[in-house]
Design an enzyme around this catalytic site. Structure first.
Site, PDB file in Angstrom:
ATOM      1  N   LYS A   1      -2.241  -2.411   8.049  1.00 57.12           N
ATOM      2  CA  LYS A   1      -3.423  -1.957   8.778  1.00 57.12           C
ATOM      3  C   LYS A   1      -3.494  -2.642  10.138  1.00 57.12           C
ATOM      4  O   LYS A   1      -3.111  -3.787  10.292  1.00 57.12           O
ATOM      5  CB  LYS A   1      -4.686  -2.262   7.964  1.00 57.12           C
TER       6      LYS A   1
ATOM      7  N   HIS B   1      -2.222   2.102  -5.877  1.00 64.03           N
ATOM      8  CA  HIS B   1      -2.969   0.893  -5.547  1.00 64.03           C
ATOM      9  C   HIS B   1      -3.182   0.004  -6.779  1.00 64.03           C
ATOM     10  O   HIS B   1      -3.427  -1.205  -6.632  1.00 64.03           O
ATOM     11  CB  HIS B   1      -4.309   1.261  -4.916  1.00 64.03           C
TER      12      HIS B   1
ATOM     13  N   HIS C   1      -4.104  -9.103   4.185  1.00 64.85           N
ATOM     14  CA  HIS C   1      -5.548  -9.062   4.376  1.00 64.85           C
ATOM     15  C   HIS C   1      -5.926  -9.853   5.627  1.00 64.85           C
ATOM     16  O   HIS C   1      -5.483 -10.996   5.808  1.00 64.85           O
ATOM     17  CB  HIS C   1      -6.268  -9.671   3.168  1.00 64.85           C
TER      18      HIS C   1
ATOM     19  N   ARG D   1      -0.733  -2.660  -6.633  1.00 65.48           N
ATOM     20  CA  ARG D   1      -1.084  -3.680  -5.642  1.00 65.48           C
ATOM     21  C   ARG D   1      -2.123  -4.640  -6.223  1.00 65.48           C
ATOM     22  O   ARG D   1      -2.010  -5.859  -6.057  1.00 65.48           O
ATOM     23  CB  ARG D   1      -1.603  -2.993  -4.380  1.00 65.48           C
TER      24      ARG D   1
ATOM     25  N   TYR E   1      -9.958 -10.988  -6.002  1.00 59.50           N
ATOM     26  CA  TYR E   1      -9.064 -11.116  -7.143  1.00 59.50           C
ATOM     27  C   TYR E   1      -9.302 -12.394  -7.937  1.00 59.50           C
ATOM     28  O   TYR E   1      -8.956 -12.463  -9.105  1.00 59.50           O
ATOM     29  CB  TYR E   1      -7.605 -11.044  -6.663  1.00 59.50           C
TER      30      TYR E   1
ATOM     31  N   ARG F   1       0.864  -1.182   0.000  1.00 58.50           N
ATOM     32  CA  ARG F   1       0.000   0.000   0.000  1.00 58.50           C
ATOM     33  C   ARG F   1       0.897   1.228   0.000  1.00 58.50           C
ATOM     34  O   ARG F   1       2.025   1.196   0.490  1.00 58.50           O
ATOM     35  CB  ARG F   1      -0.886   0.030   1.246  1.00 58.50           C
TER      36      ARG F   1
END
Length: 296
Positions: free
Chosen positions: A171, A242, A268, A245, A277, A147
């Site tokens: 995150k 992004h 994730h 990514r 995806y 990111r």
């Protein structure tokens, strides 16, 4: 809380709870702040007892052409705020429960073809210090699936060139280890031993990616340079940090990578996020089939 119980004060109190009680990152809190400020433009003094401001807010998002996922995210922020307001006694009933939530929709991210990625990665000149730095940035965005916040927050002690990996803070302040390829290692080494060393002489900083004055690059600066080199490469699709990514994940899955491995590389928390995806890969397979097969 101020005596008048204004919406602004209530939102500020909610944001404090997100930071202190839930430990959310400054970036996430900033997103809440922007979404709630946008809602406040529609609410006025009616926010305590009238669901109409929520209806007006959602309607305005729809008319602006916002994606379903954007509408759903902004609506979720408002709903979280009202749950807080109900717990704190600032409102007497759950107003969002009276309003239908927007559906996220079938959002598929933008993905670059492999040859377009190569053209962008090779666009910065190797004879120019800025070009050397930007080559390293582009390579890490795509080669490691970072990111933009992870890239600009990267410190030198988290990059291990001999073992070809980076330790990324993602995150939720969670750390993950991401491998880098030979090309990424070589580009990063050339940047760190050349332009970065010159730009940070006498101005020590832990930041990996800096500007000519030795200061850590901002996310906005990375957005601009990505757009610049995409234009220079003649790639006319919308390209953001992004996008690399998304392309990283999709190309891995197309190459046969296991979904759980891709989940770990992207950081994730839920496999359902990564499964997006797989749908995208299916769409690309159908597109290629339709173009290439004589009986399609």
């Amino acid at each position: 809380m101020a005596p008048d119980g204004s919406l602004e004060e209530a939102i500020n109190a909610f944001l404090v709870e997100l930071r202190v009680e839930r430990g959310l990152s400054p970036l996430t809190i900033g997103a809440y702040r922007r979404d709630l400020a946008q809602f406040a433009e529609h609410a006025g003094r009616r926010w305590r007892d009238d669901p109409q401001p929520l209806i007006d807010f959602v309607t305005a998002l729809q008319r602006s052409g916002a994606k379903g996922s954007t509408q759903a995210r902004k609506s979720a922020a408002v709903r979280s705020f009202y749950r807080f307001a109900l717990r704190e006694g600032l409102v007497e009933r759950d107003l969002p429960a009276l309003v239908d939530a927007p559906k996220p929709g079938n959002y598929l991210p933008d993905v670059l073809a492999a040859d377009d990625v190569e053209r962008i990665l090779d666009a910065p000149p190797t004879s120019d210090p800025i070009g050397i730095r930007d080559r390293a940035i582009l390579e890490l965005l795509y080669g490691c699936g970072l990111r933009v916040s992870e890239l600009v927050g990267l410190d030198t002690d988290r990059v291990d060139l001999p073992s070809q990996q980076v330790r990324v803070i993602g995150k939720g302040n969670k750390e993950r280890r991401v491998p880098m390829g030979d090309e990424a290692r070589d580009r990063l080494h050339r940047y760190r031993s050349g332009p970065r060393e010159a730009w940070t002489a006498g101005r020590p900083t832990p930041a990996v990616f800096v500007g000519m004055r030795g200061r850590r690059l901002s996310r906005e600066a990375v957005w601009r340079l990505v757009r610049h080199w995409a234009d220079a490469a003649g790639v006319r699709e919308r390209v953001t940090p992004h996008t690399f990514r998304h392309s990283f994940a999709t190309h891995l899955l197309e190459g046969g990578a296991d979904l759980r491995v891709v989940q770990a590389l992207l950081g994730h928390a839920s496999i359902s996020t990564t499964q997006l995806y797989t749908h995208l890969t299916g769409e690309r397979v159908r597109e290629v089939y339709a173009r290439a097969h004589p009986r399609a």
